[in-house]
Each structure stands twice: as structure tokens, then as C-alpha cells.
Design a protein around this motif. Structure first.
Motif, PDB file in Angstrom:
ATOM      1  N   THR A  37     -14.365 -11.465 -61.069  1.00 29.15           N
ATOM      2  CA  THR A  37     -15.050 -10.389 -61.789  1.00 29.15           C
ATOM      3  C   THR A  37     -16.078 -10.950 -62.765  1.00 29.15           C
ATOM      4  O   THR A  37     -17.211 -10.456 -62.868  1.00 29.15           O
ATOM      5  CB  THR A  37     -14.027  -9.522 -62.538  1.00 29.15           C
ATOM      6  N   LYS A  38     -15.696 -11.995 -63.469  1.00 26.65           N
ATOM      7  CA  LYS A  38     -16.589 -12.585 -64.465  1.00 26.65           C
ATOM      8  C   LYS A  38     -17.827 -13.194 -63.807  1.00 26.65           C
ATOM      9  O   LYS A  38     -18.963 -12.986 -64.264  1.00 26.65           O
ATOM     10  CB  LYS A  38     -15.834 -13.651 -65.258  1.00 26.65           C
ATOM     11  N   LEU A  39     -17.635 -13.947 -62.719  1.00 26.79           N
ATOM     12  CA  LEU A  39     -18.775 -14.591 -62.066  1.00 26.79           C
ATOM     13  C   LEU A  39     -19.643 -13.563 -61.337  1.00 26.79           C
ATOM     14  O   LEU A  39     -20.867 -13.714 -61.261  1.00 26.79           O
ATOM     15  CB  LEU A  39     -18.297 -15.666 -61.093  1.00 26.79           C
ATOM     16  N   TRP A  40     -19.015 -12.530 -60.798  1.00 23.46           N
ATOM     17  CA  TRP A  40     -19.745 -11.501 -60.058  1.00 23.46           C
ATOM     18  C   TRP A  40     -20.659 -10.686 -60.975  1.00 23.46           C
ATOM     19  O   TRP A  40     -21.625 -10.086 -60.525  1.00 23.46           O
ATOM     20  CB  TRP A  40     -18.761 -10.541 -59.386  1.00 23.46           C
ATOM     21  N   ASN A  41     -20.361 -10.692 -62.247  1.00 22.95           N
ATOM     22  CA  ASN A  41     -21.053  -9.810 -63.182  1.00 22.95           C
ATOM     23  C   ASN A  41     -22.398 -10.402 -63.617  1.00 22.95           C
ATOM     24  O   ASN A  41     -22.593 -10.787 -64.769  1.00 22.95           O
ATOM     25  CB  ASN A  41     -20.162  -9.534 -64.396  1.00 22.95           C
ATOM     26  N   ILE A  85     -26.838 -16.888 -63.286  1.00 23.96           N
ATOM     27  CA  ILE A  85     -25.432 -16.908 -62.902  1.00 23.96           C
ATOM     28  C   ILE A  85     -24.800 -18.191 -63.412  1.00 23.96           C
ATOM     29  O   ILE A  85     -25.447 -19.256 -63.446  1.00 23.96           O
ATOM     30  CB  ILE A  85     -25.273 -16.771 -61.369  1.00 23.96           C
ATOM     31  N   ASN A  86     -23.561 -18.105 -63.793  1.00 21.07           N
ATOM     32  CA  ASN A  86     -22.844 -19.245 -64.362  1.00 21.07           C
ATOM     33  C   ASN A  86     -22.330 -20.163 -63.256  1.00 21.07           C
ATOM     34  O   ASN A  86     -21.118 -20.323 -63.055  1.00 21.07           O
ATOM     35  CB  ASN A  86     -21.677 -18.738 -65.224  1.00 21.07           C
ATOM     36  N   VAL A 123     -20.446 -15.399 -54.045  1.00 21.11           N
ATOM     37  CA  VAL A 123     -19.676 -15.487 -55.283  1.00 21.11           C
ATOM     38  C   VAL A 123     -18.222 -15.828 -54.966  1.00 21.11           C
ATOM     39  O   VAL A 123     -17.591 -16.629 -55.662  1.00 21.11           O
ATOM     40  CB  VAL A 123     -19.764 -14.164 -56.076  1.00 21.11           C
ATOM     41  N   SER A 124     -17.692 -15.222 -53.921  1.00 20.57           N
ATOM     42  CA  SER A 124     -16.305 -15.499 -53.534  1.00 20.57           C
ATOM     43  C   SER A 124     -16.105 -16.982 -53.259  1.00 20.57           C
ATOM     44  O   SER A 124     -15.177 -17.620 -53.782  1.00 20.57           O
ATOM     45  CB  SER A 124     -15.927 -14.682 -52.293  1.00 20.57           C
TER      46      SER A 124
END
Length: 704
Positions: free
Chosen positions: A85-89, A430-431, A488-489
Motif C-alpha cells: 500500500t505504501k509503495l503503491w501510493n 516513487i520510493n 509495484v508488486s
């Protein structure tokens, strides 16, 4: 940045949930058989094919109860979900496109269920929301399908899919007022939308199957209609197909100059006929190519010349042109514009030039030509990866393309078609730092000596000690090429120290038609052997070992996983078959399955084909007394592409015959279909479930 690693305690049986004592829902076995060439084949779970029956729905509910009870006990499932959730955001914006006075683009603010279509005046002005698919349904499970603008941009028709179904609705808007025009069309399937000026558009569909079987009933004859936007859908006339010219797949386009109606017609997913109506010179549809031996797709037109991409006498594709005066001739004078080379070709156009996108050892190279076939330049890309786009209108000087790889988040570039110069248009924030990872291509040897490419991606500094959690992904079918793309996954898997490996198997399109045909029908087992050899390569080179490897694939890739886990149950610890084609004796009796016969053949063809399919059909090759991998089957109860009964029957067979403590679970999403348009929250939940299931069965105790 997530800085995580796995803490393992080996494959300690006391740590894992004791699946041997798990109580699976009871699946009734019925005394039913199907007969092929005099041989009776048991089909004890055939009743699960009735996906709408209360009995099947009760079974689905019971299976999900057991599955989620297991998954929710995994201690770090919520941690993985939070990481995803954090990376997808992060904000994701598509490459823009022009229509009328506006430039349009999709944007997702990070966690929106569906991306929103924005626009602004091309000459400058504030942006506005044009269409928000998140308002189609409260839970985000209705999604936007194809969207098509009329030539002048004043009208738009867009498709809506509900619950992931391939059956669509079509809505027409006035783009100036954003008000609907006319009624909503219903029961449209496998269709694009081709506008004829502002009068109306062409679309395709089937007769709806009998009531109660709309998700699984066989769809046979496609029909091409014309919809006058001033009239009711009830009055739409059949233009092509139906009983008069029975074809399983029919698609129509109108060329940018509005002169030609182009119709492709096919009975399978490989090879098509070509029909053209020249509105300027004749008022009827004329066959240009009949028969299904090759593919023919119109790319563009220039006056009387029609540019066609084909694999006729060119397994890697070539571009030819046909003069309109030759339409209908028995012998066609096809003049070569871009000849075939050793790499697979796909052609797009913009500003009256041609962009030749080549697949070169599973990455993209792009060359620009004029309409005579003279090369103008090679387009310089950021590196080795996949580039998409390179299309625009005939008068569009600046166009856009996207570039990505397994460790390069999709980035948009603007290209000047006259100079060939690219400039960065939009880079995502993106992180994820690509410099922390390595993505390398290797070539390994399959059972018959064929060299197969595979890309292996992992965090730099990885120890080759055979204990790295690894996902091996494959597809191998329908001439589809698996080119590098950021996910992202997969990024979360890599950030947690895992390896992600993609094998480019025969049956795909990475090396053209010959590569595809080498993995079809009586050659289909080549695909499975290629995948097995990929796993053995990873093991023999100490990237991982059987106890730390998961096999993954969806749709035709679900078949791949199902076949390999029954052929070589010892190869991997975990199997993740998703929306798979798993009953190879009956696949062609559901929805559009008969159209897949070019790749698979059918059990009705002849005895040899029946025997071959039976020998690897996953549902029919689960054997009692065998220890199969820990298996998490995933499907959607609204999947009307690969009907869920494939997965249901496979799960029932595995649960009844599993001979060790490895769990066999099926996760049935009740708000999704084959995958397209799935909302973000469902993707995150499913990914967290898959990853945690795999890691848990590798013996991973916690994430740090």
C-alpha cells in the motif's frame, strides 16, 4: 525505502500450519464420464461448471472460508499489505493523446481503484476531470474499457465492464458538455469502437448465451453492427458476420482519413481474413484476404495506398502496401515497405512516418521510416527495456512514448518526429531506487537443446547460497511476448530480498511465428520443458533451491503452472496458478474457448490430439499418493474468459489426492473477472496473500 530481509528457520514442519490435518470443504464426487474416441474419462466434479447454481456458490463460500482462515494466520501478511500500500501510493500518469481541441491523459493519485481521465486544452488552459470510472460503482469493481473519440473529437464512446466481465456496456457523450447522447448500449463483447464521422460507430458482439450461463455459455458467431447515435440499439443493423459469414472474432476500424472501413475476421487467435470497404469508390465490403493462414493488419493509409503489417512469408512480420485499385483482385500486388529481419516487427505511425518497434532478445529497439520505407533514424532509448507508444495523428509533430524495465518505473518521454529528439516528459516519484538492483538476462538450454532467454532480477549483493525466495514466472502462448515491465508488486518482492525470474518460453512471440508454433498443439509440451529447465537453471546456479521457489503464471500461464506442477511436483515448493486453463479436454466448450484451438488443438479433433491433451491436462493428471507443492489457486467468479470451473475442478482434485502436508487452497475473488480493470485494493490484497502464502511455505518466520 523499505530495507527488509527474510529471517528463515528452514523448512521446519512445526512452524508451518499442519495442512495434513486441514479440513477442506467436502466436494461431492459424481459418477459422470465424458467419452472421447471410445474412451470414457471420469468427470466427477463436472457439476462445478454450473457457476450460477446455489450448490456451486455454497462451495465457493466454504472454500474461501478455509482459504482466508489459513492466510489470515500468517503473521506478516498485514505487514506485506502495508508495504504494498505504501509503495503503491504514488501518482501515475499515462502518456497523453490528442483529440479535437484537447489533450487527454489518465491519472491515478496512488490508491484510487481506477485511473481517472483528465483533459486540458492543447493550446493551454486548466486541467479538468473528463471521466471518472471510480463513479461507475461504489466498490470500484466497474472499470473503463476501450474509449474512442470521433474524428473531430466532439463525441466519445466508452465501454464499461462490471465485475471484471468481458460483457460491456457502451455510453456515448458529447465531449463539450459531458452529457450522454442516446441510450446505453448493452451486451457488447470483444469489441473496439470505430467512428464513422459523427453519424455513429461500428461495434461487435455475440448473441447472449441462454439465461443462467452468461458467464460460461459458449459464444460462437461474432457480429459487426453499426450504431446510429440517433437511433436505439434495437435498430442496429448487422454489417458483417453472424450466420451469413460465421466468424468467431470480428473487429472493425475506420482509417484516420475516414475513407476505408477495415474489417478483420478470424476463427482463432492466430491468422485472420481482411475485408475493406472504400467509401470513396465503392459501397460494399470486399474481401482482400480470405483464409486464416496468416495475419493482416492495416496500419495506416495515404491516399490510394493501404499499409498492411503481415506475417505472410515473413514469420517475424513485414510491412507492405496495397493500392486501393487492387482491392478484390485474386492476386494481390503487395509492395514491401519494411522488409522482414531477424527481429519481430510491430509498426505504428505518426506525422505521416512509420515507427518500427523491434523485439531484439526481449527488449525494444525503434527505427523511424518515411512512407516509402526509407530509414530516417534510430530512436535513442534510455537503455535496455520495453518502449511502448510511438503513435499519433498524421499531422501530429510531437508524440509520446513510455519506457520501462523490471527495475525502471514506467517513464514518459516526448518525441519530436521531425528531429528524432526525445525529452523527459514525466518521471514518477516513487520510493524505489533502480541502482540498488540488478536485472540480468541469461540464456539456458531446454530439454531439446533450444536456447531460452530468462531475465533474473534481484537486489545487488545477493548471496548465491540456494536459499533465496524466488518467483519463477512464465506464460508461453498465443504469440504474446513477455517484455520487461516495472511492477509495484514485484518491487516489494525484490525489496524484501527475493528474486523475480521471467522465462521467455516457446509459444510466446519473442522470436516470431516459428517460436510461437514451436509451443502449440502437439508441440505444447516444449513450453513446459522450457519452464522446468528455467527452474533447474536457477537451482543449479544456486540462485535458489526447490524449497525456496514458487512457480507463477496466469491464464495460459496458469495452465503452465498447473501442467508443470503435475509433471514435476518436486521442482518447486509453491505453485501459484492464476485464472488458469486447467481442463484441456473441455476448455473449448466454454465462452470463446474454441478460439484458442490454434494454440492447443481440441480433444474433438482426432485421437492423437485427444491423447496428447489428456497426457498433460492438469485436472486429469493429479495422482493420488503424490506430494504436490503448496498451492494457492486464484480465480474470479465473474471470469467469463477462462471460466472459474477450471480452477474449481483442479482444486477439488488436488485436495482429494494431496499426499503430504503442503496445503492446497483456492482463493476465489467474488468481485472480479479475468483480471482487467481489477481495483487497486483487490490487487494489493491478492498480492499480499500470494506473497505471504509463498514465504510462509518456504519456512520464512518473519520479515525485518
Amino acid at each position: 525505502m523499505i530495507n527488509a530481509k527474510f529471517i528463515t528457520i528452514g523448512l521446519v514442519s512445526t512452524f508451518l500450519i499442519n495442512a495434513q490435518n486441514m479440513k477442506y470443504p467436502e466436494t461431492e464426487k459424481q459418477n459422470i464420464t465424458d467419452e472421447y474416441f471410445g474412451e470414457k474419462i471420469p468427470s466427477p466434479y463436472k457439476w462445478l461448471e454450473d457457476d450460477q447454481s446455489p450448490k456451486t456458490q455454497k462451495w465457493v463460500k466454504e472454500q474461501n472460508t478455509v482459504t482466508f482462515e489459513y492466510l489470515n494466520k500468517i503473521p506478516y501478511k498485514s505487514q506485506l499489505r502495508d508495504q504494498l500500500t505504501k509503495l503503491w501510493n504514488y501518482e501515475r500518469v499515462s502518456a497523453p493523446f490528442e483529440s479535437g481541441d484537447y489533450t487527454y491523459y489518465f491519472r491515478n493519485n496512488g490508491l484510487q481503484s481506477q485511473s481517472v481521465l483528465y483533459r486540458k486544452l492543447t493550446k493551454g488552459g486548466p486541467e479538468e476531470i473528463f471521466l471518472d470510472p471510480n463513479k461507475f460503482s461504489e466498490d470500484g469493481t466497474s472499470s473503463l474499457g476501450e474509449i474512442s473519440f470521433s474524428k473531430d473529437g466532439s463525441l466519445v464512446a466508452y465501454q464499461v465492464s462490471e465485475g471484471g466481465s468481458d460483457w460491456r456496456k457502451v455510453v456515448v457523450w458529447d465531449t463539450r458538455t459531458k452529457k450522454q447522447i442516446g441510450e446505453t448500449l448493452s451486451d457488447v463483447k470483444f469489441s473496439n469502437i470505430a467512428w464513422k464521422a459523427n453519424e455513429g460507430f461500428y461495434y461487435s458482439s455475440y448473441d447472449k448465451p441462454k439465461e443462467g450461463s452468461s458467464l460460461s455459455g459458449k459464444t460462437e458467431h461474432h457480429k459487426l453492427y453499426f450504431h446510429d447515435i440517433r437511433e436505439s440499439q434495437f435498430q442496429d443493423k448487422i454489417i458483417f458476420g453472424g450466420n451469413e459469414i460465421p466468424r468467431r472474432y470480428i473487429s472493425a476500424t475506420i482509417t484516420e482519413d475516414q475513407r476505408y472501413l477495415v474489417i478483420t475476421a478470424a476463427n482463432s487467435t492466430s491468422g485472420n481474413e481482411l475485408y475493406i470497404q472504400d467509401f470513396k469508390n465503392f459501397n460494399k465490403i470486399i474481401p482482400v484476404i480470405t483464409g486464416f493462414s496468416n495475419t493482416y493488419n492495416v496500419v495506416t493509409t495515404e491516399g490510394d495506398w493501404i499499409y498492411i503489417q503481415t506475417n505472410q512469408d515473413a514469420p517475424n512480420q513485414k510491412l507492405v502496401k496495397l493500392h486501393s485499385s487492387h482491392i478484390g483482385n485474386k492476386i494481390l500486388d503487395l509492395k514491401i515497405v519494411i522488409p522482414e529481419i531477424n527481429s519481430v516487427l510491430q509498426v505504428t505511425t505518426a506525422n505521416k512516418t512509420l515507427f518500427a518497434k523491434y523485439i531484439v532478445d526481449v527488449h525494444t529497439e525503434v527505427k523511424q521510416y518515411d512512407l516509402s520505407g526509407k530509414i530516417l533514424r534510430t530512436i535513442q532509448l534510455p537503455g535496455l527495456g520495453q518502449a511502448t507508444g510511438f503513435s499519433g495523428k498524421n499531422n501530429q509533430k510531437e508524440i509520446y512514448y513510455s519506457f520501462t524495465s523490471y527495475i525502471y518505473p514506467s517513464t514518459i518521454f516526448k518525441l519530436n518526429t521531425e528531429t528524432g529528439k526525445s525529452e523527459l516528459y514525466r518521471k514518477p516519484i516513487i520510493n524505489f531506487n533502480p541502482k540498488d538492483f540488478e536485472s540480468k538476462q541469461v540464456f539456458y538450454t531446454s530439454k531439446d537443446g533450444t536456447k531460452i532467454p530468462m531475465t533474473i532480477t534481484y537486489k545487488k549483493g545477493l548471496k548465491l547460497d540456494g536459499k533465496n525466495p524466488t518467483i519463477l514466472y512464465g506464460y508461453g502462448g498465443f504469440e504474446i511476448s513477455l517484455l520487461p515491465t516495472f511492477s509495484v508488486s514485484n518491487a516489494i518482492w525484490l525489496l524484501n530480498g527475493g528474486i523475480y525470474a521471467v522465462a521467455n518460453l516457446r509459444g510466446g512471440g519473442e522470436y516470431g511465428r516459428k517460436w510461437h508454433d514451436a509451443g502449440t498443439q502437439l508441440n505444447k509440451k516444449n513450453v513446459f520443458e522450457d519452464f522446468i529447465a528455467a527452474g533447474e537453471y536457477l537451482i543449479s546456479n544456486n540462485y535458489t533451491s526447490s524449497g525456496y521457489m514458487a512457480l507463477s503464471g496466469g491464464s495460459n500461464g496458469g495452465l503452465l503452472v498447473g501442467a508443470v506442477m503435475t509433471i514435476r511436483p518436486d521442482l518447486a515448493k509453491v505453485a501459484l496458478p492464476a485464472v488458469g486453463v486447467l481442463d484441456m479436454l473441455r476448455y473449448h466448450t466454454f465462452t470463446a474457448g474454441a478460439g484458442w484451438a490454434y494454440d492447443y488443438g481440441t480433444a474433438d479433433d482426432n485421437k492423437e490430439m485427444f491423447e496428447y491433451l489428456k497426457s498433460y491436462s492438469p485436472v486429469h493428471n493429479v495422482k493420488k499418493g503424490t506430494c504436490y507443492p503448496a498451492t494457492l489457486i486464484t480465480t474470479g467468479d465473474h471470469d467469463d474468459r477462462v471460466v472459474p470451473s477450471h480452477s474449481y475442478k483442479f482444486a477439488a482434485e488436488l485436495q482429494a489426492k494431496q499426499d503430504c502436508s503442503n496445503p492446497v487452497l483456492i482463493r476465489i475473488e467474488t468481485r472480479a473477472g479475468h483480471g482487467a480493470g481489477k481495483p487497486t485494493d483487490l490487487i494489493i490484497e491478492e498480492t499480499a496473500d500470494k506473497f505471504s502464502f509463498a514465504l510462509y511455505n518456504f519456512g520464512i518466520r518473519e520479515l525485518k
